[in-house]
Enzyme design. Structure first.
Site, PDB file in Angstrom:
ATOM      1  N   ILE A 174       0.861  -1.176   0.000  1.00  0.00           N
ATOM      2  CA  ILE A 174       0.000   0.000   0.000  1.00  0.00           C
ATOM      3  C   ILE A 174       0.898   1.227   0.000  1.00  0.00           C
ATOM      4  CG2 ILE A 174      -0.240  -0.001   2.529  1.00  0.00           C
ATOM      5  CD1 ILE A 174      -3.160   1.063   1.988  1.00  0.00           C
ATOM      6  N   GLN A 217      -6.480  -0.821  12.421  1.00  0.00           N
ATOM      7  CA  GLN A 217      -5.982  -2.197  12.333  1.00  0.00           C
ATOM      8  C   GLN A 217      -4.481  -2.212  12.081  1.00  0.00           C
ATOM      9  OE1 GLN A 217      -8.403  -5.222  10.476  1.00  0.00           O
ATOM     10  NE2 GLN A 217      -6.652  -5.997   9.309  1.00  0.00           N
ATOM     11  N   GLU A 218      -3.993  -1.308  11.228  1.00  0.00           N
ATOM     12  CA  GLU A 218      -2.548  -1.223  10.994  1.00  0.00           C
ATOM     13  C   GLU A 218      -1.821  -0.904  12.297  1.00  0.00           C
ATOM     14  OE1 GLU A 218       0.749   1.496   8.570  1.00  0.00           O
ATOM     15  OE2 GLU A 218      -1.388   1.780   8.189  1.00  0.00           O
ATOM     16  N   GLY A 258       4.413  12.888   4.732  1.00  0.00           N
ATOM     17  CA  GLY A 258       4.459  11.654   5.496  1.00  0.00           C
ATOM     18  C   GLY A 258       3.137  11.418   6.190  1.00  0.00           C
ATOM     19  N   SER A 259       3.051  11.851   7.448  1.00  0.00           N
ATOM     20  CA  SER A 259       1.818  11.669   8.207  1.00  0.00           C
ATOM     21  C   SER A 259       0.677  12.544   7.693  1.00  0.00           C
ATOM     22  CB  SER A 259       2.074  11.975   9.692  1.00  0.00           C
ATOM     23  OG  SER A 259       3.012  11.074  10.245  1.00  0.00           O
ATOM     24  N   GLY A 283      25.941  -5.291  27.921  1.00  0.00           N
ATOM     25  CA  GLY A 283      27.255  -4.669  27.914  1.00  0.00           C
ATOM     26  C   GLY A 283      27.791  -4.519  26.501  1.00  0.00           C
ATOM     27  N   GLY A 284      29.117  -4.607  26.369  1.00  0.00           N
ATOM     28  CA  GLY A 284      29.750  -4.426  25.064  1.00  0.00           C
ATOM     29  C   GLY A 284      29.280  -5.409  24.023  1.00  0.00           C
ATOM     30  N   PHE A 330       9.270   5.071   0.819  1.00  0.00           N
ATOM     31  CA  PHE A 330       9.224   4.226   2.029  1.00  0.00           C
ATOM     32  C   PHE A 330       8.146   3.154   1.915  1.00  0.00           C
ATOM     33  CE2 PHE A 330      10.298   8.531   4.156  1.00  0.00           C
ATOM     34  CZ  PHE A 330      11.623   8.440   3.789  1.00  0.00           C
ATOM     35  N   GLU A 349       4.116  11.286  17.974  1.00  0.00           N
ATOM     36  CA  GLU A 349       3.549  12.623  18.135  1.00  0.00           C
ATOM     37  C   GLU A 349       2.159  12.726  17.504  1.00  0.00           C
ATOM     38  OE1 GLU A 349       7.709  12.470  18.812  1.00  0.00           O
ATOM     39  OE2 GLU A 349       6.616  11.909  16.992  1.00  0.00           O
TER      40      GLU A 349
END
Length: 380
Positions: A124, A242-243, A132-133, A340-341, A157, A368
Site C-alpha cells: 500500500i 488495524q494497521e 508523510g503523516s 554490555g559491550g 518508504f 507525536e
C-alpha cells in the site's frame, strides 16, 4: 499473567507457523538481510500452508476465517525469531482489509486467488517524499480520461515495494477537494509508466524491501478503482486502526522476546565473579520491564478482541500504538545495556532488535501524531 486470548485452533495455527519459520525462514534470514530482500518463493511456500489468505473467502482460495487472532499469531511468531524482513503483515493485516471491504466481486475474483497463494504480493502506497503523516498533503494525481485514470506522482518508504505485484495507491482524483478528493487505485506490475526506484538502505529491517515508486502517465483502468471515487481518505482512516494494532502486536511480542533473551544472557554472563543476574540493578531493571510488558500485552489482547467485535476505536488504537512502541524502544535499549559491550555487536540478536525497533515509533503514524489523535478525541 496467563493469556486467555487463544483457543486450541489458534494453538494449532501457531504450531504450523513455528514449523514453517524454523524450516523456511530462520536458516536463511541472515542471507536475506545481506541481499536486502526476501525471495518470492517464500511467499508461495507460505501460501501453500494457508498462512497468507486465511481471512479471505473460501471461493477465492482463502480460509474464510475473519479473526484477527490469527493475524496476531503470525506477527508474534515472526517477531519471536527476528524475521523482520518478511513483509507478510502488509499483505495479511493491511491490504487484505482494503480488498475485503472495498473491492468489487470482479476485483476479488481477479486478485484474491493470487493473494492467497502468494503469487500476488501486495503493498500500500500512502507516504510521499513531501508528505508523510499529512495524507491530505499528497500530490500524486489521477486524472480521469474515459475508461482509465492517468496517474502521475511518486511514493516513498513503501514496504514490499520491490516485490509487490499489486499496489493500493492513494492519489488525488480531485486536487481541489482536499480530503474528499482522495481515491484509491490499484496499480499492477507491468503497467506502462510504473517504475520502482532503488531498494532503500535502512538502518534496520534489512531484509524488508522498501522502495520508491514512480508514476509517469500510468494508465490505470477505471476497473481498478477501489471503492468509490473520493472516498479514499475515509477508507484510509477506517483501516488505520488495524494497521496500528498490528504494530502494537509486534511491539508487545518484541518486548517479550528481548526480555527472555536477556534473562538467559544475564544468568550465564559473569561480572566480578558472579552472574550479572545477581546484581540488584539487573533484577530491578528486568522486573520493571517484565511488569510493563505484561501490562502492554493485556492492552493489546483487549484491542484484538475489540477489533474482532468491531469496536476498536481510533483513539484506543492510537494510544496503544504509541505506548507499546515507545515501550519497545525502552525495553530493547535497557536490555542491550545489560548485555554490555556484546550488545553492541551485530552478531548478537539484541543488536539486531535494537536496529529493527527504531522504525516502530515512526511508521503507521509517529508517536507525536498518535498523541495528537488521542488529545483531539479528548476534546482538547
Amino acid at each position: 499473567m496467563q493469556r486467555t486470548l487463544f483457543d486450541a485452533d489458534h494453538d494449532a495455527f501457531r504450531d504450523t507457523v513455528r514449523t514453517f519459520l524454523d524450516k523456511q525462514v530462520v536458516p536463511h534470514h541472515a542471507a536475506w538481510e545481506e541481499a536486502g530482500i526476501v525471495p518470492r518463493e517464500l511467499w508461495t511456500q507460505a501460501g501453500e500452508l494457508g498462512l497468507l489468505g486465511f481471512m479471505m473467502p473460501e471461493e477465492h482460495g482463502g480460509g474464510g476465517v475473519s479473526d484477527f487472532r490469527y493475524n496476531a499469531i503470525l506477527q508474534e511468531e515472526l517477531t519471536r525469531v527476528g524475521a523482520s524482513g518478511v513483509g507478510f503483515a502488509l499483505h495479511t493485516d493491511l491490504v487484505s482489509g482494503y480488498l475485503l471491504s472495498y473491492a468489487t466481486d470482479e476485483q476479488k475474483a481477479r486478485w484474491l486467488p493470487g493473494f492467497c497463494s502468494g503469487e500476488i504480493i501486495t503493498a500500500i502506497a500512502m507516504t510521499e517524499p513531501g508528505a508523510g503523516s499529512d495524507l491530505q498533503g499528497m500530490t500524486t494525481t489521477a486524472r480521469r480520461e474515459g475508461d482509465h485514470y492517468v496517474v502521475n506522482g511518486s511514493k516513498t518508504f513503501i514496504s514490499n515495494g520491490i516485490n509487490a505485484d499489486l499496489v493500493v495507491v492513494a492519489c488525488k482524483t480531485d486536487p481541489e477537494a482536499g480530503a474528499s478528493g482522495i481515491s484509491l487505485l490499484v496499480i499492477e506490475r507491468g503497467m506502462e509508466g510504473f517504475e520502482r526506484g532503488r531498494n532503500l538502505d535502512k538502518i534496520g529491517l534489512k531484509a524488508q524491501d522498501t522502495a520508491e515508486l514512480f508514476f509517469d502517465n500510468v494508465q490505470v483502468p477505471v476497473a481498478n478503482l477501489l471503492g468509490e471515487e473520493g472516498k479514499g481518505f475515509v477508507y484510509l482512516m477506517e483501516k488505520l486502526p488495524q494497521e496500528r494494532l498490528t504494530l502494537a502486536v509486534v511491539a508487545a511480542a518484541a518486548c517479550r522476546t528481548v526480555i527472555d533473551m536477556t534473562v538467559e544472557y544475564v544468568q550465564e554472563r559473569k561480572a566480578f565473579g558472579r552472574p550479572v543476574a545477581a546484581f540488584q540493578n539487573t533484577r530491578f531493571t528486568l522486573a520493571e520491564l517484565e511488569t510493563e510488558q505484561q501490562i502492554a500485552q493485556v492492552w493489546v489482547d483487549r484491542c484484538i478482541e475489540a477489533l474482532n467485535e468491531g469496536t476498536l476505536s481510533v483513539q484506543d488504537a492510537a494510544a496503544g500504538k504509541w505506548w507499546t512502541t515507545e515501550l519497545q524502544k525502552k525495553t530493547v535499549d535497557s536490555c542491550l545495556q545489560l548485555h554490555g559491550g556484546y550488545g553492541y555487536m551485530t552478531e548478537y540478536p539484541i543488536a539486531k532488535a535494537y536496529l529493527d525497533t527504531r522504525i516502530q515509533t515512526i511508521y503507521g503514524g509517529t508517536t507525536e501524531i498518535m498523541k495528537e489523535i488521542v488529545g483531539r478525541m479528548m476534546g482538547l
